[in-house]
Design a protein around this motif. Structure first.
Motif, PDB file in Angstrom:
ATOM      1  N   ASP B 426       0.839  -1.184   0.000  1.00  0.00           N
ATOM      2  CA  ASP B 426       0.000   0.000   0.000  1.00  0.00           C
ATOM      3  C   ASP B 426       0.878   1.239   0.000  1.00  0.00           C
ATOM      4  OD1 ASP B 426      -2.144  -1.615   0.007  1.00  0.00           O
ATOM      5  OD2 ASP B 426      -2.738  -1.247   2.081  1.00  0.00           O
ATOM      6  N   GLN B 428       3.858   1.630  -1.426  1.00  0.00           N
ATOM      7  CA  GLN B 428       4.366   1.911  -2.782  1.00  0.00           C
ATOM      8  C   GLN B 428       3.279   2.558  -3.637  1.00  0.00           C
ATOM      9  OE1 GLN B 428       5.603  -2.048  -3.914  1.00  0.00           O
ATOM     10  NE2 GLN B 428       7.761  -1.534  -3.624  1.00  0.00           N
ATOM     11  N   LEU B 429       2.098   1.951  -3.555  1.00  0.00           N
ATOM     12  CA  LEU B 429       0.978   2.450  -4.343  1.00  0.00           C
ATOM     13  C   LEU B 429       0.633   3.879  -3.935  1.00  0.00           C
ATOM     14  CD1 LEU B 429      -0.525   0.992  -6.514  1.00  0.00           C
ATOM     15  CD2 LEU B 429      -2.145   0.164  -4.805  1.00  0.00           C
ATOM     16  N   PHE B 430       0.632   4.093  -2.640  1.00  0.00           N
ATOM     17  CA  PHE B 430       0.264   5.424  -2.158  1.00  0.00           C
ATOM     18  C   PHE B 430       1.289   6.467  -2.567  1.00  0.00           C
ATOM     19  CE2 PHE B 430      -0.105   8.978   0.679  1.00  0.00           C
ATOM     20  CZ  PHE B 430      -1.452   9.252   0.526  1.00  0.00           C
TER      21      PHE B 430
END
Lengths: 250, 479
Positions: B426, B428-430
């Motif tokens: 999450d 990395q995605l964020f």
């Protein structure tokens, strides 16, 4: 006075824990706001709440940005609208080329603003100029995003992104942690370069050291999920001497 | 973050599921000596080939289907499969390919008309539909360089000495259950011979298309790189969207002589079935290379995005001194796909070296297993292996498993193994989203980064295709 961002009675949870308990704060255009407070006061939760991080659940209150409530706005939309967070611990993303990533981000923003996208050559010119200013090596162009970067390199890379994306509200979460004096100077120089009388800064910090380099206009003391005092920069010296416990809620 | 969002982002629709509307010659389901005699006759094969096929059938009948893979599937009824299907026109006149097939290949992005090929890069193609090769491009031009590039059926007739010498020499007839089945019923595939000292002047490729209903595809490929030669070969495949499972059991044999090199790349995009496991290809494949001569080299690169079941271990027998084996793999399982894939590196010659880079990506209910063997014989003084197996999980209903096996009889051999399993975090995605990159682009950026080491091994135009395919597989349904 019109504020660029207005946080009203903000309440937020992380997991089952209520962290923000009715926080009020207004960011003025062109001003540097420093948030200081003891560990566990909710400083990082506040920065996460403003950028819409998944960990944070808003349980009350409003975040008004440019006159609009953004409580439900997706993180990427907030970014495109000009809210930038310099992460305390930037995450490593293996195999993703730093320049490619940053050009994608810049072009997403340019597209959002109805501007033409930059091609690779134009972007590289822009990136090289900033790298030099921040005292970063040119291999930052080809390395993978934050992968194997030293603490100082990671923070400089955050500032590089800020310089290129030119956001309107800049949240700096513990930007000085883990920086040696040279890195601290370079990072501060980058931040000061962004001051243009319109941009607002929210400097979240545990220590006052960074405030010697970026002169704040306001000091807000965050304790137990609320802003308990707001004053001018003179408050820093007082906090240094007496600590947070001596601050009485206004 | 909600799993729903991610699932939506990774349940890409299968874009190549169309059916080519052609008349097909298809035989009744069932497998017996009669079936094999029929196939052999249909292909006008010499007697010796029929005998070998019948021998293989006998062996297969004594064997049992292996179930050591981490795969869960309904039993295959071998008598309910039709073992020969061919486009009607293609058989009568190989020179005239049904325009509908040309059109279909165009739709797949492959031009079978030499003069129509765009750009300066020539790629020779063997086009296989169901059980037959319908055409092979650039054969004449290649012949001028002494390169033989034709269907295996033609090779059996035209180059029997080469076929007799090398077929079954790398993958013995009864090597395993599926290889034995293939040896008995194989219908077509590609044959390549690169003569001494020749660097093949263009990329060679085969595109396999399953089209007919209720059939299996059993192709056999044999590539021989004679001393000091070099060839880069690529295969691709696809199949229509169907509710029934279809079996694909192929065998690939590579022979690399002294100082020669084969680079073999696969982009596997068979129909994967749906998210409940309905339909999809059962892909049971045996691929093996032997580095027969000193200083020879083989490199397997595979991008596996399709099939309901994948069971595949492209292997290298490093017999020549200083020979080199490489295995680069990206395997994606989404929907209800299961893959059990990896490699075997058998070190026999002195100073042989091998590299294994395996990247498994699992999403939705996908199950991804890496299974690999590094075997260093006593004779393999100074052998070296480096293995890296990384798994990436997207969402929380999928799985990744790693089974590395090592057998080393040479105490001086150097073997390094690294394995990681990570979730698309999450964080990395964020991070990417906070910079204004939308969720879909962020997922694809992270996945591409993860696969970079493997994609960089593919020839350029295939790397572009692989990237696009990955994107489509993982995120086609959004937006």
């Amino acid at each position: 006075m019109s504020s660029v961002m207005k946080i009203e009675n903000l309440q937020a949870k992380i997991g089952d824990k209520q962290i923000l308990k009715g926080l009020n704060l207004e960011l003025e255009p062109g001003k540097v706001h420093a948030i200081m407070g003891p560990n566990g006061a909710g400083k990082s939760t506040l920065s996460k709440a403003l950028v819409g991080h998944y960990d944070v659940e808003l349980t009350g209150g409003d975040i008004i940005y440019k006159g609009k409530n953004i409580n439900e706005m997706e993180p990427e939309e907030r970014a495109l609208e000009g809210i930038f967070l310099s992460f305390q611990h930037p995450v490593e993303i293996p195999g993703v080329n730093n320049a490619y990533f940053l050009r994608t981000a810049l072009n997403a923003k340019r597209k959002h603003e109805g501007k033409e996208e930059l091609n690779a050559a134009e972007f590289l010119r822009l990136m090289r100029d900033h790298l030099e200013m921040l005292g970063m090596k040119s291999d930052m162009i080809s390395r993978s995003l934050n992968e194997g970067f030293s603490g100082g390199e990671k923070k400089r890379n955050e500032i590089l992104q800020m310089l290129i994306l030119e956001p309107e509200v800049i949240i700096l979460d513990e930007i000085d942690s883990g920086l040696d004096i040279d890195a601290l100077r370079a990072v501060s120089e980058g931040i000061n370069k962004m001051k243009d009388g319109k941009r607002s800064f929210l400097v979240i910090t545990h220590y006052s050291r960074i405030l010697d380099y970026i002169e704040p206009d306001y000091i807000h003391v965050l304790k137990d999920g609320r802003i308990i005092k707001t004053a001018g920069p003179e408050l820093v010296a007082q906090l240094e001497e007496h600590g947070y416990d001596a601050i009485e809620e206004e | 973050m909600a799993n729903e969002g991610l699932d939506k982002a990774v349940s890409g629709e299968y874009a190549l599921g169309f059916e080519i509307d052609i008349e097909t010659d298809i035989i009744e389901p069932g497998l017996s000596e009669k079936t094999i005699a029929f196939i052999s006759k249909k292909k006008d094969e010499p007697e010796w080939m029929l005998e070998l096929r019948l021998k293989a059938l006998k062996k297969w009948e004594t064997m049992t289907e292996p179930h050591w893979g981490k795969l869960d599937y309904e039993p295959i009824d071998y008598q309910s499969i039709s073992y020969f299907a061919a486009p009607k026109e293609g058989i009568d006149s190989l020179d005239e390919v049904d325009p509908k097939i040309l059109e279909a290949y165009d739709k797949l992005g492959i031009s079978l008309e030499e003069q129509k090929q765009l750009s300066g890069v020539k790629v020779a193609v063997d086009a296989v539909v169901d059980s037959v090769s319908v055409t092979t491009t650039y054969s004449e031009e290649l012949k001028k360089h002494g390169v033989i590039f034709c269907s295996i059926s033609e090779a059996i007739k035209d180059y029997p000495e080469l076929v007799k010498k090398y077929m079954f020499s790398v993958v013995p007839m009864a090597d395993n259950y599926f290889a034995a089945l293939n040896s008995a019923v194989f219908t077509d595939g590609t044959f390549v011979y690169i003569p001494k000292g020749v660097r093949c002047p263009m990329e060679l490729s085969t595109y396999f298309r399953i089209n007919a209903l209720n059939t299996g595809q059993f192709e056999r490929t044999l590539i021989i790189a004679d001393e000091g030669s070099h060839v880069s070969y690529n295969e691709g495949c696809s199949a229509p969207t169907r509710d029934e499972h279809q079996l694909h059991a192929a065998v690939v044999e590579l022979v690399i002589l002294k100082d020669a090199e084969i680079k073999y790349s696969t982009i596997q995009n068979w129909f994967p079935g749906d998210e409940n496991g309905k339909g999809g290809i059962y892909n049971f494949v045996t691929k093996r290379a032997i580095c027969q001569g000193d200083n020879s080299k083989v490199s397997w690169t595979q991008v596996e995005t399709g099939s309901a079941i994948t069971w595949k271990y492209p292997s290298c027998i490093l017999k020549g001194d200083n020979s080199v084996g490489e295995f680069y793999s990206v395997a994606v399982t989404t929907l209800a796909q299961q893959a059990d894939t990896g490699t075997k590196m058998i070190h026999i010659g002195k100073n042989t070296s091998s590299t294994i880079i395996s990247k498994g990506i699992s999403a939705m209910k996908g199950q991804n297993t890496y299974r690999g063997l590094v075997k260093i014989n006593k004779s393999a003084e100074g052998a070296r292996n480096y293995s890296e197996c990384d798994s990436l999980l997207i969402g929380s209903n999928c799985g990744a498993h790693t089974f590395p096996y090592l057998e080393s009889k040479d105490t001086k051999g150097q073997v390094e193994h690294e394995a990681t399993t990570s979730k698309i975090s999450d964080e990395q995605l964020f991070y990417l989203r906070q910079r204004g990159i939308n969720e879909e682009d962020a997922v694809s950026m992270i996945v591409h980064g993860f696969c970079k080491q493997v994609f960089s091994q593919l020839p350029m135009e295939y790397a572009v295709e692989a990237k696009a395919l990955l994107e489509l597989t993982l995120e086609g349904s959004v937006g």
